[in-house]
Design a protein around this motif. Sequence first.
Motif, PDB file in Angstrom:
ATOM      1  N   ALA A 117       0.860  -1.184   0.000  1.00 36.52           N
ATOM      2  CA  ALA A 117       0.000   0.000   0.000  1.00 36.52           C
ATOM      3  C   ALA A 117       0.897   1.235   0.000  1.00 36.52           C
ATOM      4  CB  ALA A 117      -0.901   0.003   1.234  1.00 36.52           C
ATOM      5  N   ARG A 118       0.290   2.390  -0.249  1.00 40.99           N
ATOM      6  CA  ARG A 118       1.047   3.637  -0.154  1.00 40.99           C
ATOM      7  C   ARG A 118       1.588   3.818   1.266  1.00 40.99           C
ATOM      8  NH1 ARG A 118      -1.356   7.951   0.093  1.00 40.99           N
ATOM      9  NH2 ARG A 118      -3.522   7.257   0.262  1.00 40.99           N
ATOM     10  N   GLY A 119       2.603   4.623   1.405  1.00 41.34           N
ATOM     11  CA  GLY A 119       3.077   4.992   2.724  1.00 41.34           C
ATOM     12  C   GLY A 119       4.066   4.007   3.310  1.00 41.34           C
ATOM     13  N   ILE A 120       3.822   3.608   4.548  1.00 42.80           N
ATOM     14  CA  ILE A 120       4.761   2.769   5.288  1.00 42.80           C
ATOM     15  C   ILE A 120       5.000   1.437   4.581  1.00 42.80           C
ATOM     16  CG2 ILE A 120       5.102   1.486   7.431  1.00 42.80           C
ATOM     17  CD1 ILE A 120       5.585   4.513   7.672  1.00 42.80           C
ATOM     18  N   ASP A 121       3.947   0.817   4.045  1.00 39.55           N
ATOM     19  CA  ASP A 121       4.103  -0.465   3.354  1.00 39.55           C
ATOM     20  C   ASP A 121       5.088  -0.347   2.200  1.00 39.55           C
ATOM     21  OD1 ASP A 121       1.897  -0.847   5.016  1.00 39.55           O
ATOM     22  OD2 ASP A 121       0.885  -2.177   3.606  1.00 39.55           O
ATOM     23  N   ALA A 122       4.837   0.606   1.311  1.00 37.43           N
ATOM     24  CA  ALA A 122       5.687   0.775   0.131  1.00 37.43           C
ATOM     25  C   ALA A 122       7.120   1.118   0.534  1.00 37.43           C
ATOM     26  CB  ALA A 122       5.120   1.858  -0.781  1.00 37.43           C
ATOM     27  N   LEU A 123       7.279   1.975   1.533  1.00 38.94           N
ATOM     28  CA  LEU A 123       8.612   2.350   1.996  1.00 38.94           C
ATOM     29  C   LEU A 123       9.358   1.135   2.529  1.00 38.94           C
ATOM     30  CD1 LEU A 123      10.777   4.429   2.659  1.00 38.94           C
ATOM     31  CD2 LEU A 123       9.534   4.963   4.776  1.00 38.94           C
ATOM     32  N   SER A 124       8.688   0.281   3.255  1.00 42.08           N
ATOM     33  CA  SER A 124       9.320  -0.917   3.801  1.00 42.08           C
ATOM     34  C   SER A 124       9.785  -1.846   2.688  1.00 42.08           C
ATOM     35  CB  SER A 124       8.342  -1.645   4.729  1.00 42.08           C
ATOM     36  OG  SER A 124       7.936  -0.809   5.794  1.00 42.08           O
ATOM     37  N   HIS A 125       8.919  -2.057   1.684  1.00 45.10           N
ATOM     38  CA  HIS A 125       9.319  -2.881   0.539  1.00 45.10           C
ATOM     39  C   HIS A 125      10.520  -2.276  -0.182  1.00 45.10           C
ATOM     40  CE1 HIS A 125       5.923  -5.533   0.889  1.00 45.10           C
ATOM     41  NE2 HIS A 125       5.027  -4.609   0.590  1.00 45.10           N
ATOM     42  N   ARG A 126      10.487  -0.976  -0.406  1.00 49.21           N
ATOM     43  CA  ARG A 126      11.569  -0.309  -1.147  1.00 49.21           C
ATOM     44  C   ARG A 126      12.901  -0.423  -0.416  1.00 49.21           C
ATOM     45  NH1 ARG A 126       7.595   3.938  -2.336  1.00 49.21           N
ATOM     46  NH2 ARG A 126       6.988   3.759  -4.532  1.00 49.21           N
ATOM     47  N   LEU A 127      12.875  -0.258   0.902  1.00 54.23           N
ATOM     48  CA  LEU A 127      14.100  -0.369   1.675  1.00 54.23           C
ATOM     49  C   LEU A 127      14.703  -1.769   1.551  1.00 54.23           C
ATOM     50  CD1 LEU A 127      13.132   1.605   4.909  1.00 54.23           C
ATOM     51  CD2 LEU A 127      14.934   2.218   3.280  1.00 54.23           C
ATOM     52  N   ALA A 128      13.849  -2.786   1.573  1.00 50.80           N
ATOM     53  CA  ALA A 128      14.347  -4.155   1.417  1.00 50.80           C
ATOM     54  C   ALA A 128      14.974  -4.352   0.039  1.00 50.80           C
ATOM     55  CB  ALA A 128      13.217  -5.156   1.642  1.00 50.80           C
ATOM     56  N   THR A 135      11.762  -9.303   0.609  1.00 58.33           N
ATOM     57  CA  THR A 135      10.469  -8.777   1.037  1.00 58.33           C
ATOM     58  C   THR A 135       9.329  -9.490   0.334  1.00 58.33           C
ATOM     59  OG1 THR A 135       9.150  -6.752   1.282  1.00 58.33           O
ATOM     60  CG2 THR A 135      10.548  -6.888  -0.670  1.00 58.33           C
ATOM     61  N   ILE A 136       8.215  -9.607   1.029  1.00 58.22           N
ATOM     62  CA  ILE A 136       7.006 -10.241   0.494  1.00 58.22           C
ATOM     63  C   ILE A 136       5.875  -9.231   0.539  1.00 58.22           C
ATOM     64  CG2 ILE A 136       5.288 -12.074   0.787  1.00 58.22           C
ATOM     65  CD1 ILE A 136       7.446 -13.716   2.230  1.00 58.22           C
ATOM     66  N   ALA A 137       5.217  -9.029  -0.594  1.00 59.28           N
ATOM     67  CA  ALA A 137       4.033  -8.178  -0.656  1.00 59.28           C
ATOM     68  C   ALA A 137       2.789  -9.056  -0.670  1.00 59.28           C
ATOM     69  CB  ALA A 137       4.067  -7.300  -1.900  1.00 59.28           C
ATOM     70  N   VAL A 138       1.833  -8.749   0.190  1.00 58.84           N
ATOM     71  CA  VAL A 138       0.566  -9.479   0.246  1.00 58.84           C
ATOM     72  C   VAL A 138      -0.517  -8.571  -0.318  1.00 58.84           C
ATOM     73  CG1 VAL A 138      -1.045 -10.766   1.688  1.00 58.84           C
ATOM     74  CG2 VAL A 138       1.381 -10.654   2.326  1.00 58.84           C
ATOM     75  N   LEU A 139      -1.099  -8.973  -1.440  1.00 58.48           N
ATOM     76  CA  LEU A 139      -2.080  -8.143  -2.132  1.00 58.48           C
ATOM     77  C   LEU A 139      -3.490  -8.367  -1.595  1.00 58.48           C
ATOM     78  CD1 LEU A 139      -0.895  -8.702  -5.836  1.00 58.48           C
ATOM     79  CD2 LEU A 139      -0.099  -6.981  -4.197  1.00 58.48           C
ATOM     80  N   GLY A 140      -4.319  -7.349  -1.722  1.00 60.12           N
ATOM     81  CA  GLY A 140      -5.738  -7.468  -1.386  1.00 60.12           C
ATOM     82  C   GLY A 140      -6.591  -7.584  -2.639  1.00 60.12           C
ATOM     83  N   PHE A 141      -6.021  -8.144  -3.696  1.00 59.77           N
ATOM     84  CA  PHE A 141      -6.675  -8.264  -5.005  1.00 59.77           C
ATOM     85  C   PHE A 141      -5.862  -9.249  -5.838  1.00 59.77           C
ATOM     86  CE2 PHE A 141      -4.116  -4.466  -4.394  1.00 59.77           C
ATOM     87  CZ  PHE A 141      -3.055  -4.697  -5.248  1.00 59.77           C
ATOM     88  N   GLY A 142      -6.392  -9.608  -7.014  1.00 55.24           N
ATOM     89  CA  GLY A 142      -5.675 -10.505  -7.898  1.00 55.24           C
ATOM     90  C   GLY A 142      -4.551  -9.797  -8.640  1.00 55.24           C
TER      91      GLY A 142
END
Length: 260
Positions: A117-128, A135-142
């Motif tokens: 998601a925008r914000g903290i989620d995206a920043l955490s992924h980017r730092l990794a 890093t693993i992203a868990v989507l709320g959609f297909g």
Amino acid sequence: MRKAEVIQRCLPPNNEKIKSRMYKALANSSPRQLSEHLQSKNIQPITIYDRSYPDLLKQIPDPPAVLYASGLTDILDLPCRLSVVGTRDPSEAACNDIKQLLPDIIKANTVIVSGLARGIDALSHRLACEREGYTIAVLGFGHDHLYPKQLQPLYQEMLSSQLVISEYPPYMKAERWHFPERNRIISGLSMLTLIVEAKKKSGSLITADCALEQNRTVAALPGRIADTFAAGTNQLLSEGALPVFSSGDLLDELNLTQRL
């Protein structure tokens, strides 16, 4: 073969809740069409009975029947994971805190789990990604329906060098109720969930509730008393969440949970 027959053969009779989820996932396409689409998109379905399905996720009360995974599925084999969630509109202070905390965690081969998601989620992924961690992203959609669109560059980068998963088949668009459902997977993949910045009524607090229901540890960053964006995290701390003042606090807890 009919969808009901596929489900009946795949799952034993005492898994009615999981059967219901799988039937819902197959409702809008035939198994053959879905299989062909997954192959064309390089998406690997991982069922709850596959060896590669995360053991921690199996332990939650309502694990997803299937994970649709794209990217490096070997990341699921790494034992140490930290879930990180927070507001979509973080303060500069919260962003600076994350930039200070996560590099040491990433360096210690800890997988960062978040919700793209925008914000903290995206920043955490980017730092990794920037620190050549995992890093693993868990989507709320297909996988066919990225939301929000502005995260497309990060999403594409993660498809090539990280891991993106969803319990929803590719054709399912984002629905409002998908995101609270998704949160249980974010917390379920880790023994420790860090809440960075959250108002009193925040989706991040749903993730914290999921973690507690799953008997996992919740950590939070303290904030100023008058800061509405810290009201939710301060409330968690008053209720017994682990206060985090340095990366060492997280590393100590991660080492502890790995030994359990």
